[in-house]
Design an enzyme around this catalytic site. Sequence first.
Site, short mmCIF file in Angstrom:
data_model
loop_
_atom_site.label_atom_id
_atom_site.label_comp_id
_atom_site.label_asym_id
_atom_site.label_seq_id
_atom_site.Cartn_x
_atom_site.Cartn_y
_atom_site.Cartn_z
CE LYS A 70 -2.07 -1.15 3.81
NZ LYS A 70 -1.38 -2.43 4.00
CB THR A 71 3.61 2.35 2.19
OG1 THR A 71 2.79 2.20 3.34
CG2 THR A 71 4.46 3.58 2.34
CG ASP A 115 0.64 4.93 4.31
OD1 ASP A 115 -0.16 3.99 4.14
OD2 ASP A 115 1.88 4.77 4.39
CD GLU A 116 -0.18 2.78 8.47
OE1 GLU A 116 -1.13 2.10 8.87
OE2 GLU A 116 0.98 2.33 8.30
CD GLN A 158 -1.33 -3.18 9.11
OE1 GLN A 158 -0.33 -2.67 9.57
NE2 GLN A 158 -1.46 -3.46 7.84
NE ARG A 181 4.17 -3.98 11.03
CZ ARG A 181 3.62 -3.59 9.88
NH1 ARG A 181 4.19 -2.69 9.12
NH2 ARG A 181 2.49 -4.13 9.47
P1 ATP Z 1 1.74 -2.10 5.93
O1 ATP Z 1 0.32 -2.58 5.93
O2 ATP Z 1 2.54 -2.80 6.94
O3 ATP Z 1 1.84 -0.63 5.97
P2 ATP Z 1 2.09 -1.97 3.10
O4 ATP Z 1 0.88 -2.56 2.51
O5 ATP Z 1 2.16 -0.50 3.13
O6 ATP Z 1 2.34 -2.58 4.54
P3 ATP Z 1 4.65 -1.80 1.82
O7 ATP Z 1 5.41 -1.36 3.00
O8 ATP Z 1 4.33 -0.83 0.78
O9 ATP Z 1 3.32 -2.55 2.32
O10 ATP Z 1 5.36 -3.04 1.14
C1 ATP Z 1 5.85 -4.13 1.90
C2 ATP Z 1 7.13 -4.63 1.29
O11 ATP Z 1 6.87 -5.26 0.07
C3 ATP Z 1 8.11 -3.52 1.01
O12 ATP Z 1 9.41 -3.97 1.25
C4 ATP Z 1 7.91 -3.28 -0.48
O13 ATP Z 1 9.04 -2.74 -1.08
C5 ATP Z 1 7.62 -4.65 -0.99
N1 ATP Z 1 6.78 -4.65 -2.20
C6 ATP Z 1 5.57 -4.08 -2.33
N2 ATP Z 1 5.10 -4.26 -3.57
C7 ATP Z 1 6.03 -4.94 -4.25
C8 ATP Z 1 6.14 -5.44 -5.60
N3 ATP Z 1 5.18 -5.25 -6.49
N4 ATP Z 1 7.26 -6.10 -5.93
C9 ATP Z 1 8.25 -6.30 -5.02
N5 ATP Z 1 8.21 -5.87 -3.76
C10 ATP Z 1 7.11 -5.20 -3.36
MG MG Z 2 2.32 0.85 4.73
#
Ligand code: ATP
Ligand code: MG
Length: 782
Positions: free
Chosen positions: A64-65, A252-253, A288, A634
Site C-alpha cells: 500500500k505504501t 497512508d494508514e 491494523q 513487521r
Molecule cells: P503495511 O500494511 O505494513 O503498511 P504496506 O501494505 O504498506 O504494509 P509496503 O510497505 O508498501 O506494504 O510493502 C511491503 C514490502 O513489500 C516492502 O518492502 C515493499 O518494497 C515490498 N513490495 C511491495 N510491492 C512490491 C512489488 N510489487 N514487488 C516487489 N516488492 C514489493
Molecule cells: Mg504501509
Amino acid sequence: MAEDFRGDDDLSHAGPRAGGLAARALDLARPKPDWLTALNPEQREAVEALDGPVLVLAGAGTGKTRVLTSRIAHILAQGRARPYEILAVTFTNKAAREMKQRIAVLIGPGAEGMSWLGTFHAIAAKILRRHAELVGLKSNFTILDADDQIRLLKQALKAENIDDKRWTARSLAYLIDNWKNRGLDPKHVPPGEAQAFANGKGGALYALYQERLKILNAADFGDLLLESLRLLRENRDVLREFQNRFKYILVDEYQDTNAAQYLWLRLLAQRSDPSALQNLCCVGDDDQSIYGWRGADVDNILRFEKDFPGARVIRLERNYRSTGHILAAASHLIARNRDRLGKTLFTDGELGERPSVAGVWDSEEEARVVGEEIEQLQRQGHSLDEVAILVRASFQMREFEERFITLGLPYKVIGGPRFYERLEIRDALAYLRCVAQSADDLAFERIVNTPKRGLGESTLQVVHEFARLRQIPLMQAARALVETEELRPKPRGALRALLADFARWTAEIEHKPHHELAEQILEESGYTDFWKQEKTAEAEGRLENLKELVRSMEEFPDLGAFLEHISLVMDVDNKDAGERVSIMTLHGAKGLEFDTVFLPGWEEGLFPHQRSLDESGRAGLEEERRLAYVGVTRARLRAKIIFASNRRIHGLWQTTMPSRFIDDLPADHVQLVENARSGSDYGGYAQSRFANMDSFGSKYETPGWKRAQQRAGEAPAKKPPTIDGEVVGRADGASGFAAGARVFHLKFGPGTVAAVDGAKLTIDFDKAGRKLVLDSFVERRD
Ligand code: ATP
Ligand code: MG
C-alpha cells in the site's frame, strides 16, 4: 529497510490495463518507467488511476505504501501537479522522511519541494501558522506537549476549586482530547457530554482552557487539527486557497484517521468546481486499526465509497514482506477477531523460519536472551538496522536499553519517552522557548527559578497575580513589577537580571547562529554550572545531553524551525551513528519492516493490556489483537515472541501468565522454545494485575486564573496603563487613581497616592513610607 523498486518480479504482469487498441499498441511500444514495472497489476491500477477517488484496502505488507510512493512519482513524472501541489499524509515523521527519499530515488530531483508531505499534525500546524490570526493565535504560537497540557489543566482545576484527586487533570485532558479528536470545539460539545466532568463543569473547563491557550499564544496537539479545521470551516477564501493548491491528496494508514482528520481531509478534497473529480487516494487496512483509544474511527475507511461517489476500490492480496510461516501465524491470529472485513493474503515466497515463542523468568532474563540473540545475528553478519524490539508499553524499554548499554550494543529508541523529554533537555528548551516567544508562560514558569536564583513561591505569586489581573504574559508582568517596589529588593534584583538576560538573548537572535546562542544561554543563565556543581555521574550524563542538544540544533535553519521540529517530532534517531537496533512501541512500528522482530512481554495484563480490556471490553481486546497482528507482520524473516513468568511493575513483582494471543497462534506455524527456568506455562488467563501505569506529576503549581480573570473584568474602564511605554494591561484596566486618593495595599497597608505614572503609583504609606507600586495591588479607601 531498503526497498528495491527495480525489482522485476512482476514484469510478467506489467501489461496495459485499459484503452483502445491504438492506445494499447502505443502503450506497449513505450517502455514503462521503473516505478510502474515494479508493481503488480492491482498496484499499478491504483497508481495509474489519477482521476477521481481511489481507495486501496489491503492487508499488511501488500504494498500500500509503495502504491502511494509510486503514485506520487507518477503524478510528478506525468506533469499532473507540481511537488508543492501534492498533499501527502503519513502517519509518522519517519514515514514522511522515507517516502520523500523513495520518491527521490524513483524520479530524481523532480521530487524536490514536496513541502506538503508529512503527518496530519505537521501539515495542520503549517496551515495554521500561515493564518494563525484568524483563529486568535500569532504565527509563532507554541505547541504544547502532554506535560504542559496537564500542568495547565491542573491550574484550571485549582482555580475552579475542583478536587483534583477526585477529578484528575489527566481525565480532563482525556475528555478534552476526545472532543478535539471528534472535531468539537467548546461551542459544539453536545450539552449532555459537557456535563460530564466535576458535577457538570466539563464543557466550561474546556472553554476556559481554550481561552487560556489563546492568552498564552499556544496550541496543544489536538488543537493543531481542530483549529486548522475551524480555520478552513470559517474562512471560505482560505479553504479555496488550499483546495485549489492541492491537486492530489494521498493518505497512508487511513484506517487510523479520527473524525477531526476525516472532516479536515474531506474539506480539502472538495473541489471548488463541484463537477470536478476529487483526486483523493487513501490506503489502509482495517486489521491494523490500532488507535481507536485515541479516537480513530475505522468506519472512515469502510464508508469511503459512500463519501466519495465513484470511488475506485482496489484490493491487494499478495504479501511481499514476510515469509510463509510468519504470514500464516499473523493471519491465523487476526482471524480470531470477529469485527473485521476479512481478507486473504498469500505469498509466493518461502515458508522460512517459524515464528518462535519463548518463556523466560523475568524481564531481566528477557533482555539478556534478546541481547544474546542479537549478538549472534550480528556475528552471522546481519545488520543491526534490520533488528527491532517492539514493546507494548514504553516502560519495557528501559531494561533493554540497560542491557544493550552493558553489552555495548548500539540501539536507538524511536518514539516513547525520549531524549527531548529528559529533564535537562526540557529545561534548556524552556529557555529557548522563552527567547523565541516571550508570551510562553509555561516555559517561563519552568525556568524562572531554575537554577535557583532566589525567586521563591511568594515572588512568583506576585508575578502570577499581576499577570492574571492584567491578562498579560508572565514575562511582561515581571518586567512591569521590577520597576516597582512590589517585590523585595533581593528577588527584584534577581528577576531584573534574568529579564535583562532575556532581553539580550532575544536581541541576539538575528545576529548569532542559533546553536551558538543556545550555548551562550545555557552558560549565562547558570544552567550548565548548576549541573557541573553536582559532580555526579548522572549530572555528567545530563551535561552530555545538553551538548547533544546544541549539536542537534545545527541541523536546522533557525531557532523557530528547531522548536517546531521538537514539538512535532516523535522519533529521534541518531544520524551520525552506524547500524543500530531499533526499540519502539508496537504503535510506533506501524508501516515499518525489519528482518528480525522481537516481541517481548506477551503476557496477560501487559499484552493484551489490562486497561484496554477494562475500558473497552471486547472491542479493546480486538484492538489489542490487531496490535499483535501489526507486530508480527513487521517481520520479514524472523519473528520472536517472548513472555516472562514474573515482571516488576513500579517496583512490585507480579506473577504473570502467557498472553492469550499466544494461544491464538497456529501450532503448526510456530516453534516453542523450551526454557527450563520459566517452565513455559501456557494457557489460563491472569486477572487484572496491572494498575494504571501512567503517572503524572507536576513540579509547578500556580494559583488559579479564573477567579483572577473575573476580578480583572471588574476594573474601571480607561485607556490602557503602560510602563516604560509598554502596555501592561487591557484598555479597560487603567488605574483610575489620582494623586491624593486614600488607598490600601495588601503588603504596605494604608497610604495616600502621591503621583500616578500609567500603572505605576507612588504612594506615601502611613507606616512603610514612600513606595513605587502597581495599581493592581492597590484598593481604593475613600
Ligand atoms: P503495511 O500494511 O505494513 O503498511 P504496506 O501494505 O504498506 O504494509 P509496503 O510497505 O508498501 O506494504 O510493502 C511491503 C514490502 O513489500 C516492502 O518492502 C515493499 O518494497 C515490498 N513490495 C511491495 N510491492 C512490491 C512489488 N510489487 N514487488 C516487489 N516488492 C514489493
Ligand atoms: Mg504501509
